[in-house]
Design an enzyme around this catalytic site. Structure first.
Site, PDB file in Angstrom:
ATOM      1  N   HIS A 127     -15.583  -7.261 -10.465  1.00 25.50           N
ATOM      2  CA  HIS A 127     -17.043  -7.336 -10.325  1.00 25.50           C
ATOM      3  C   HIS A 127     -17.648  -6.724 -11.569  1.00 25.50           C
ATOM      4  CE1 HIS A 127     -20.836  -6.331  -7.765  1.00 25.50           C
ATOM      5  NE2 HIS A 127     -20.939  -7.484  -8.387  1.00 25.50           N
ATOM      6  N   ASP A 128     -18.105  -7.572 -12.504  1.00 30.67           N
ATOM      7  CA  ASP A 128     -18.657  -7.059 -13.759  1.00 30.67           C
ATOM      8  C   ASP A 128     -19.515  -8.183 -14.354  1.00 30.67           C
ATOM      9  OD1 ASP A 128     -19.044  -5.591 -16.179  1.00 30.67           O
ATOM     10  OD2 ASP A 128     -17.097  -4.620 -15.896  1.00 30.67           O
ATOM     11  N   ILE A 129     -20.011  -7.975 -15.563  1.00 30.26           N
ATOM     12  CA  ILE A 129     -20.783  -9.043 -16.198  1.00 30.26           C
ATOM     13  C   ILE A 129     -19.835 -10.224 -16.462  1.00 30.26           C
ATOM     14  CG2 ILE A 129     -22.507  -7.508 -17.218  1.00 30.26           C
ATOM     15  CD1 ILE A 129     -21.005  -7.838 -19.914  1.00 30.26           C
ATOM     16  N   ASP A 144      -4.930  -7.664  -6.174  1.00 28.40           N
ATOM     17  CA  ASP A 144      -6.185  -7.465  -5.441  1.00 28.40           C
ATOM     18  C   ASP A 144      -7.115  -6.559  -6.252  1.00 28.40           C
ATOM     19  OD1 ASP A 144      -8.019  -7.608  -3.418  1.00 28.40           O
ATOM     20  OD2 ASP A 144      -6.909  -6.352  -2.010  1.00 28.40           O
ATOM     21  N   ASP A 189       0.859  -1.188   0.000  1.00 27.74           N
ATOM     22  CA  ASP A 189       0.000   0.000   0.000  1.00 27.74           C
ATOM     23  C   ASP A 189       0.892   1.233   0.000  1.00 27.74           C
ATOM     24  OD1 ASP A 189      -2.274  -1.609   0.101  1.00 27.74           O
ATOM     25  OD2 ASP A 189      -2.223  -1.710   2.280  1.00 27.74           O
ATOM     26  N   LYS A 247     -10.352  -7.258  -7.007  1.00 26.03           N
ATOM     27  CA  LYS A 247     -11.770  -7.366  -6.591  1.00 26.03           C
ATOM     28  C   LYS A 247     -12.681  -7.175  -7.809  1.00 26.03           C
ATOM     29  CE  LYS A 247     -11.145  -5.912  -1.796  1.00 26.03           C
ATOM     30  NZ  LYS A 247      -9.739  -5.418  -1.833  1.00 26.03           N
ATOM     31  N   THR A 264     -15.463  -6.123   4.756  1.00 24.91           N
ATOM     32  CA  THR A 264     -15.525  -5.984   6.219  1.00 24.91           C
ATOM     33  C   THR A 264     -16.014  -4.606   6.653  1.00 24.91           C
ATOM     34  OG1 THR A 264     -13.156  -5.616   6.104  1.00 24.91           O
ATOM     35  CG2 THR A 264     -13.877  -7.760   6.899  1.00 24.91           C
ATOM     36  N   GLY A 268       0.166  -5.239   6.294  1.00 21.40           N
ATOM     37  CA  GLY A 268       0.610  -3.983   5.699  1.00 21.40           C
ATOM     38  C   GLY A 268       1.420  -3.164   6.682  1.00 21.40           C
ATOM     39  N   ARG A 269       0.709  -2.262   7.392  1.00 18.75           N
ATOM     40  CA  ARG A 269       1.385  -1.277   8.247  1.00 18.75           C
ATOM     41  C   ARG A 269       2.336  -1.858   9.297  1.00 18.75           C
ATOM     42  NH1 ARG A 269      -4.212   1.779   8.823  1.00 18.75           N
ATOM     43  NH2 ARG A 269      -4.799  -0.399   8.452  1.00 18.75           N
ATOM     44  N   LYS A 301       1.206  -8.164  -2.231  1.00 19.11           N
ATOM     45  CA  LYS A 301      -0.139  -7.829  -2.723  1.00 19.11           C
ATOM     46  C   LYS A 301      -0.110  -6.439  -3.356  1.00 19.11           C
ATOM     47  CE  LYS A 301      -3.804  -6.515  -0.033  1.00 19.11           C
ATOM     48  NZ  LYS A 301      -4.611  -5.428  -0.619  1.00 19.11           N
ATOM     49  N   GLN A 312      -8.103  -1.066  11.775  1.00 19.45           N
ATOM     50  CA  GLN A 312      -8.595  -2.454  11.741  1.00 19.45           C
ATOM     51  C   GLN A 312      -9.345  -2.746  13.041  1.00 19.45           C
ATOM     52  OE1 GLN A 312      -8.589  -4.339   9.217  1.00 19.45           O
ATOM     53  NE2 GLN A 312      -6.736  -4.104   7.983  1.00 19.45           N
TER      54      GLN A 312
HETATM   55  O1  C5P Z   1      -1.991  -2.087   7.011  1.00 19.12           O
HETATM   56  P1  C5P Z   1      -2.851  -3.302   7.203  1.00 19.12           P
HETATM   57  O2  C5P Z   1      -2.104  -4.489   7.775  1.00 19.12           O
HETATM   58  O3  C5P Z   1      -4.128  -3.010   7.952  1.00 19.12           O
HETATM   59  O4  C5P Z   1      -3.237  -3.699   5.706  1.00 19.12           O
HETATM   60  C1  C5P Z   1      -4.108  -4.733   5.386  1.00 19.12           C
HETATM   61  C2  C5P Z   1      -4.279  -4.875   3.918  1.00 19.12           C
HETATM   62  O5  C5P Z   1      -5.362  -5.778   3.703  1.00 19.12           O
HETATM   63  C3  C5P Z   1      -4.666  -3.583   3.172  1.00 19.12           C
HETATM   64  O6  C5P Z   1      -4.120  -3.671   1.841  1.00 19.12           O
HETATM   65  C4  C5P Z   1      -6.175  -3.645   3.117  1.00 19.12           C
HETATM   66  O7  C5P Z   1      -6.725  -2.963   2.023  1.00 19.12           O
HETATM   67  C5  C5P Z   1      -6.401  -5.155   2.976  1.00 19.12           C
HETATM   68  N1  C5P Z   1      -7.727  -5.624   3.411  1.00 19.12           N
HETATM   69  C6  C5P Z   1      -8.224  -5.396   4.683  1.00 19.12           C
HETATM   70  N2  C5P Z   1      -9.462  -5.869   5.035  1.00 19.12           N
HETATM   71  C7  C5P Z   1     -10.197  -6.521   4.153  1.00 19.12           C
HETATM   72  C8  C5P Z   1      -9.705  -6.767   2.869  1.00 19.12           C
HETATM   73  C9  C5P Z   1      -8.444  -6.294   2.527  1.00 19.12           C
HETATM   74  O8  C5P Z   1      -7.544  -4.819   5.521  1.00 19.12           O
HETATM   75  N3  C5P Z   1     -11.368  -6.984   4.528  1.00 19.12           N
END
Ligand code: C5P
Length: 240
Positions: A74-76, A70, A21, A72, A125, A215-216, A43, A195
């Site tokens: 979503h289309d026909i 990633d 990210d 995601k 989520t 990620g972070r 990712k 989160q």
């Molecule tokens: O920085 P962090 O560990 O929260 O990053 C989590 C990664 O997972 C991000 O790229 C976020 O968009 C992705 N993600 C998420 N929750 C979801 C689906 C994807 O945090 N339900």
């Protein structure tokens, strides 16, 4: 910025996926360089896909890494199938689509015999029961997650994206034999950020996750490679 990434021996835990990210491809490449052999799976999401994410995918693959795109989708169905065919050409390892039956079947058709694995995003989520009701769904989020896991398996895709809390119940209801990729991972004592349903790396694996998206906790660390190695060390205690 390094123009091309040097191939590195894979000593990282292949169940650990780093969410790239980052605002620019240069930042993403610099992070990959800093991580070296501590991470082998990346990712690439919607932030980078429109600004060179597919070229980055090719570079990562040439450097011996695994790549999760990633999108995601979503289309026909016809469009999802053709998009999946195009994405297969990039040699990526994982692709997300929204977990609606027609979308998942089209993606399964599009990837044909390639090694690309398809994941269904069951219910985002950020949606709760009230938001689903507003959208016209007569089901609670939790029930819709389970219904869509069942439909993912029926559609012949390879697994789902789910929180660690959902993973335990998904394994209980649907058994093993498919992927559960889990975001929201936080090593004990680290900042949750935005989160809400978090789990430690070891707990998420014990709950049935096959891969963790982080990620972070890694890219915002002072020493990202050391943070990745610490998470991998925790993961190594859980073999599934
Ligand atoms: O920085 P962090 O560990 O929260 O990053 C989590 C990664 O997972 C991000 O790229 C976020 O968009 C992705 N993600 C998420 N929750 C979801 C689906 C994807 O945090 N339900």
């Amino acid at each position: 910025m390094t123009e091309n990434l040097t191939p590195t021996p894979t000593v990282a835990d292949p169940r650990l996926i780093l969410a790239l990210d980052q605002p620019t491809i240069a930042d993403a490449m610099a992070l990959v360089d800093r991580l070296g052999d501590s991470v082998s799976f990346y990712k690439i999401g919607l932030q980078l896909l429109p600004i060179g994410g597919m070229e980055l995918c090719a570079k990562l693959k040439a450097a011996g890494k695994q790549v999760f795109l990633d999108y995601k989708l979503h289309d026909i169905p016809a469009t999802v199938e053709k998009a999946t065919v195009s994405i297969c050409g990039a040699g990526a390892d994982l692709l997300t689509v929204h977990a609606e039956p027609a979308v998942m079947r089209a993606a399964a058709q599009g990837r044909a015999n390639s090694s690309l694995k398809i994941l269904g995003v069951t219910v985002m989520t950020c949606y709760d029961d009230a938001m689903l009701a507003e959208m016209g769904y007569a089901m609670k989020a939790r029930d819709l997650v389970f219904r869509r896991v069942e439909q993912s398996l029926e559609a012949g895709i390879d697994g789902v994206v789910a929180s660690a809390q959902e993973a335990a119940e998904i394994r209980e209801k649907f058994g093993d034999g498919f992927l559960i990729v889990t975001p929201g991972i936080r090593p004990a004592g680290s900042d949750a950020g935005d989160q809400k349903r978090i789990a430690t790396p070891a707990n998420a694996l014990a709950d049935g996750a096959t891969h963790l998206v982080v990620g972070r906790p890694i890219h915002a660390a002072e020493n990202p490679a050391a943070a990745a190695r610490a998470i991998a060390a925790e993961m190594a205690q859980v073999s599934r």
